[in-house]
Design an enzyme around this catalytic site. Structure first.
Site, PDB file in Angstrom:
ATOM      1  N   TYR A  78       0.847  -1.188   0.000  1.00  0.00           N
ATOM      2  CA  TYR A  78       0.000   0.000   0.000  1.00  0.00           C
ATOM      3  C   TYR A  78       0.890   1.250   0.000  1.00  0.00           C
ATOM      4  O   TYR A  78       1.653   1.481   0.942  1.00  0.00           O
ATOM      5  CB  TYR A  78      -0.915   0.028   1.226  1.00  0.00           C
ATOM      6  CG  TYR A  78      -1.998  -1.035   1.250  1.00  0.00           C
ATOM      7  CD1 TYR A  78      -2.233  -1.871   0.159  1.00  0.00           C
ATOM      8  CD2 TYR A  78      -2.798  -1.208   2.378  1.00  0.00           C
ATOM      9  CE1 TYR A  78      -3.222  -2.839   0.190  1.00  0.00           C
ATOM     10  CE2 TYR A  78      -3.798  -2.170   2.423  1.00  0.00           C
ATOM     11  CZ  TYR A  78      -4.002  -2.989   1.328  1.00  0.00           C
ATOM     12  OH  TYR A  78      -4.994  -3.952   1.368  1.00  0.00           O
TER      13      TYR A  78
ATOM     14  N   SER B 168      -4.822 -14.011   1.407  1.00  0.00           N
ATOM     15  CA  SER B 168      -5.671 -12.996   0.768  1.00  0.00           C
ATOM     16  C   SER B 168      -5.807 -13.312  -0.716  1.00  0.00           C
ATOM     17  O   SER B 168      -4.805 -13.424  -1.426  1.00  0.00           O
ATOM     18  CB  SER B 168      -5.073 -11.597   0.948  1.00  0.00           C
ATOM     19  OG  SER B 168      -5.913 -10.615   0.336  1.00  0.00           O
TER      20      SER B 168
ATOM     21  N   GLN C  52      -8.494 -12.922   3.507  1.00  0.00           N
ATOM     22  CA  GLN C  52      -8.957 -11.564   3.210  1.00  0.00           C
ATOM     23  C   GLN C  52      -9.421 -11.542   1.756  1.00  0.00           C
ATOM     24  O   GLN C  52      -8.613 -11.627   0.834  1.00  0.00           O
ATOM     25  CB  GLN C  52      -7.846 -10.536   3.433  1.00  0.00           C
ATOM     26  CG  GLN C  52      -8.358  -9.111   3.300  1.00  0.00           C
ATOM     27  CD  GLN C  52      -7.416  -8.082   3.896  1.00  0.00           C
ATOM     28  OE1 GLN C  52      -7.032  -7.131   3.240  1.00  0.00           O
ATOM     29  NE2 GLN C  52      -7.049  -8.270   5.159  1.00  0.00           N
TER      30      GLN C  52
ATOM     31  N   TRP D  83     -12.690  -7.149   2.255  1.00  0.00           N
ATOM     32  CA  TRP D  83     -12.341  -5.848   1.676  1.00  0.00           C
ATOM     33  C   TRP D  83     -13.332  -5.513   0.560  1.00  0.00           C
ATOM     34  O   TRP D  83     -13.967  -6.394  -0.008  1.00  0.00           O
ATOM     35  CB  TRP D  83     -10.901  -5.815   1.161  1.00  0.00           C
ATOM     36  CG  TRP D  83     -10.567  -6.719   0.014  1.00  0.00           C
ATOM     37  CD1 TRP D  83     -10.206  -8.033   0.084  1.00  0.00           C
ATOM     38  CD2 TRP D  83     -10.529  -6.369  -1.374  1.00  0.00           C
ATOM     39  NE1 TRP D  83      -9.952  -8.524  -1.171  1.00  0.00           N
ATOM     40  CE2 TRP D  83     -10.140  -7.536  -2.096  1.00  0.00           C
ATOM     41  CE3 TRP D  83     -10.763  -5.191  -2.089  1.00  0.00           C
ATOM     42  CZ2 TRP D  83      -9.993  -7.562  -3.486  1.00  0.00           C
ATOM     43  CZ3 TRP D  83     -10.617  -5.214  -3.477  1.00  0.00           C
ATOM     44  CH2 TRP D  83     -10.245  -6.381  -4.153  1.00  0.00           C
ATOM     45  N   SER D  84     -13.481  -4.232   0.281  1.00  0.00           N
ATOM     46  CA  SER D  84     -14.380  -3.735  -0.762  1.00  0.00           C
ATOM     47  C   SER D  84     -15.826  -4.149  -0.539  1.00  0.00           C
ATOM     48  O   SER D  84     -16.531  -4.513  -1.483  1.00  0.00           O
ATOM     49  CB  SER D  84     -13.915  -4.178  -2.152  1.00  0.00           C
ATOM     50  OG  SER D  84     -14.491  -3.386  -3.167  1.00  0.00           O
TER      51      SER D  84
ATOM     52  N   LYS E  54     -23.437   6.506  -4.868  1.00  0.00           N
ATOM     53  CA  LYS E  54     -22.843   7.754  -5.365  1.00  0.00           C
ATOM     54  C   LYS E  54     -22.628   7.748  -6.876  1.00  0.00           C
ATOM     55  O   LYS E  54     -22.463   8.803  -7.482  1.00  0.00           O
ATOM     56  CB  LYS E  54     -21.527   8.047  -4.647  1.00  0.00           C
ATOM     57  CG  LYS E  54     -20.394   7.103  -5.009  1.00  0.00           C
ATOM     58  CD  LYS E  54     -19.051   7.583  -4.442  1.00  0.00           C
ATOM     59  CE  LYS E  54     -18.997   7.459  -2.945  1.00  0.00           C
ATOM     60  NZ  LYS E  54     -17.645   7.764  -2.418  1.00  0.00           N
TER      61      LYS E  54
ATOM     62  N   ARG F  78     -13.716   7.792  -5.452  1.00  0.00           N
ATOM     63  CA  ARG F  78     -12.573   6.886  -5.603  1.00  0.00           C
ATOM     64  C   ARG F  78     -12.331   6.541  -7.069  1.00  0.00           C
ATOM     65  O   ARG F  78     -11.192   6.442  -7.515  1.00  0.00           O
ATOM     66  CB  ARG F  78     -12.811   5.613  -4.787  1.00  0.00           C
ATOM     67  CG  ARG F  78     -11.681   4.606  -4.858  1.00  0.00           C
ATOM     68  CD  ARG F  78     -11.820   3.524  -3.818  1.00  0.00           C
ATOM     69  NE  ARG F  78     -11.478   4.009  -2.484  1.00  0.00           N
ATOM     70  CZ  ARG F  78     -11.366   3.228  -1.412  1.00  0.00           C
ATOM     71  NH1 ARG F  78     -11.560   1.934  -1.519  1.00  0.00           N
ATOM     72  NH2 ARG F  78     -11.060   3.723  -0.230  1.00  0.00           N
TER      73      ARG F  78
ATOM     74  N   GLN G 132     -16.845   9.867   7.469  1.00  0.00           N
ATOM     75  CA  GLN G 132     -17.221   8.650   6.747  1.00  0.00           C
ATOM     76  C   GLN G 132     -17.165   7.435   7.668  1.00  0.00           C
ATOM     77  O   GLN G 132     -17.998   6.534   7.570  1.00  0.00           O
ATOM     78  CB  GLN G 132     -16.297   8.445   5.545  1.00  0.00           C
ATOM     79  CG  GLN G 132     -16.519   9.446   4.410  1.00  0.00           C
ATOM     80  CD  GLN G 132     -15.507   9.281   3.282  1.00  0.00           C
ATOM     81  OE1 GLN G 132     -14.370   8.862   3.510  1.00  0.00           O
ATOM     82  NE2 GLN G 132     -15.910   9.615   2.080  1.00  0.00           N
TER      83      GLN G 132
ATOM     84  N   ASN H  78     -20.351   5.118   8.496  1.00  0.00           N
ATOM     85  CA  ASN H  78     -20.327   3.682   8.191  1.00  0.00           C
ATOM     86  C   ASN H  78     -20.690   2.821   9.400  1.00  0.00           C
ATOM     87  O   ASN H  78     -21.301   1.760   9.256  1.00  0.00           O
ATOM     88  CB  ASN H  78     -18.952   3.273   7.670  1.00  0.00           C
ATOM     89  CG  ASN H  78     -18.703   3.704   6.237  1.00  0.00           C
ATOM     90  OD1 ASN H  78     -19.621   4.098   5.522  1.00  0.00           O
ATOM     91  ND2 ASN H  78     -17.457   3.646   5.810  1.00  0.00           N
TER      92      ASN H  78
END
Length: 356
Positions: free
Chosen positions: A64, A163, A189, A218-219, A229, A239, A307, A311
């Site tokens: 990352y 993952s 993951q 994730w996601s 959105k 994003r 955010q 959430n």
């Protein structure tokens, strides 16, 4: 000036075991993919807000922002004075930040050196979970399992996980670990959301029962698609807009029949969430993934503190997802993975013994 560590308050957070381990993780955690160390730097407010609202698990990876996500998270943890025992920190190895031939993949060399470098960037003595960020079919599985076992025995991590591995690869890792008396992965993951279900709900289903596998999702919002959105175009601060190259294929799909059908489903889910449950489609989508039986934790991403707070309203929606409500959602989604074929044999009693 006081040097006492900041006390953790779980607030109304729900906790679950991470897979087969004894480690308790919050149902919602925070991850730094595409944000921390990249678009978010120098400001601790997002992680601080997460911690103050019950999130004590933070997920990062050496890949990352080329390691900068780990640097930033480590800096914030130290700067805010959090007690290490209150935290659950996970990182992932595969794409090293240096770009040399052995700085990528799952060789014993990279797993061991990558783990040590990750700890240096995080300014920590250990992480709680270290993930194999992707499978590596160029390395023998025994080498992978032995290397992660070594990392755990050295005290650099408590558990290891995978993952985006296939069920076959996870199964092979368990077989190798069992044969050699080594430590097997405890979690996976994976991407899991209302529009992406086949692997986490069908392919992994036997693993949930056989190994008590847990997922760190994730996601869960399909990179924002399930927030609604994108129902009427691509907002400039979204994003998809700020990471155009990364989401090039996704943006292309959204203009075709496949993407337009997904957007139509999101519009229907939006109406259902607001009228039937009194919540936003964002809260519904997060609660729906959290409700799935294999889910240990759902990783949240955010570019702003508000955010995170918004959430977490999904915590109030989880109890509302009764069997009746879930059935109504299934009718909208119309994408439930097909059951494993029985080739004409009648179904077994669901309350009886089953090998799967």
């Amino acid at each position: 000036m006081s040097t006492q560590p900041v006390k953790y308050d779980p607030k109304n957070m729900i906790f679950r075991r991470l897979g087969s381990s004894g480690l308790r993780v919050p149902v919602f955690s925070f991850g730094g993919w595409l944000t921390v160390g990249a678009t978010v730097k120098g400001d601790p407010e997002i992680m601080k807000t997460a911690f103050e609202n019950g999130i004590n698990m933070f997920d990062t990876a050496e890949g990352y922002a080329k390691g900068e996500c780990e640097v930033e998270m480590g800096r914030v943890i130290k700067e805010l004075g959090w007690r290490r025992t209150d935290l659950i920190i996970s990182t992932k190895l595969f794409w090293g930040p240096h770009g040399s031939p052995n700085d990528i993949g799952l060789s014993r060399k990279h797993i061991i050196e990558g783990a040590k470098e990750a700890l240096e960037r995080l300014q920590l003595d250990y992480v709680d979970i270290i993930f194999a960020h992707r499978p590596d079919n160029t390395v023998p599985m025994e080498e992978v399992v032995r290397a992660f076992n070594y990392v755990i025995e050295k005290g650099w991590a408590f558990y290891w996980a995978t993952s985006e591995w296939s069920a076959y690869e996870i199964e092979e890792a368990h077989h190798v670990a069992d044969k050699l008396g080594l430590i097997a992965p405890i979690a996976e993951q994976c991407q899991h959301h209302m529009l992406h279900r086949e692997r986490p709900e069908k392919e992994y289903a036997p693993l949930y029962k056989k190994y008590d596998l847990g997922t760190t999702v994730w996601s869960a919002l399909a990179s924002g698609l399930l927030t609604g959105k994108y129902n009427n175009g691509i907002p400039p601060d979204s994003r998809f807009a700020t990471n155009k190259d990364f989401f090039k294929d996704t943006l292309d799909i959204l203009t075709k029949d496949e993407g337009l059908k997904k957007i139509e489903k999101v519009k229907q889910l939006t109406e259902f969430a607001e009228k039937e449950l009194g919540c936003s489609v964002t809260h519904l989508a997060l609660a729906w993934v959290a409700k799935q039986p294999g889910t240990s934790t759902v990783i949240l991403g955010a570019t702003k503190p508000e955010q995170v707070i918004d959430n977490l309203k999904a915590l109030d929606v989880i109890p509302k997802l009764t069997e009746e409500v879930l059935e109504k959602i299934e009718k909208i989604l119309d994408n439930k993975p097909s059951p494993v074929a029985t080739w004409g044999r009648p179904a077994l009693d669901k309350n009886g013994r089953s090998p799967f």
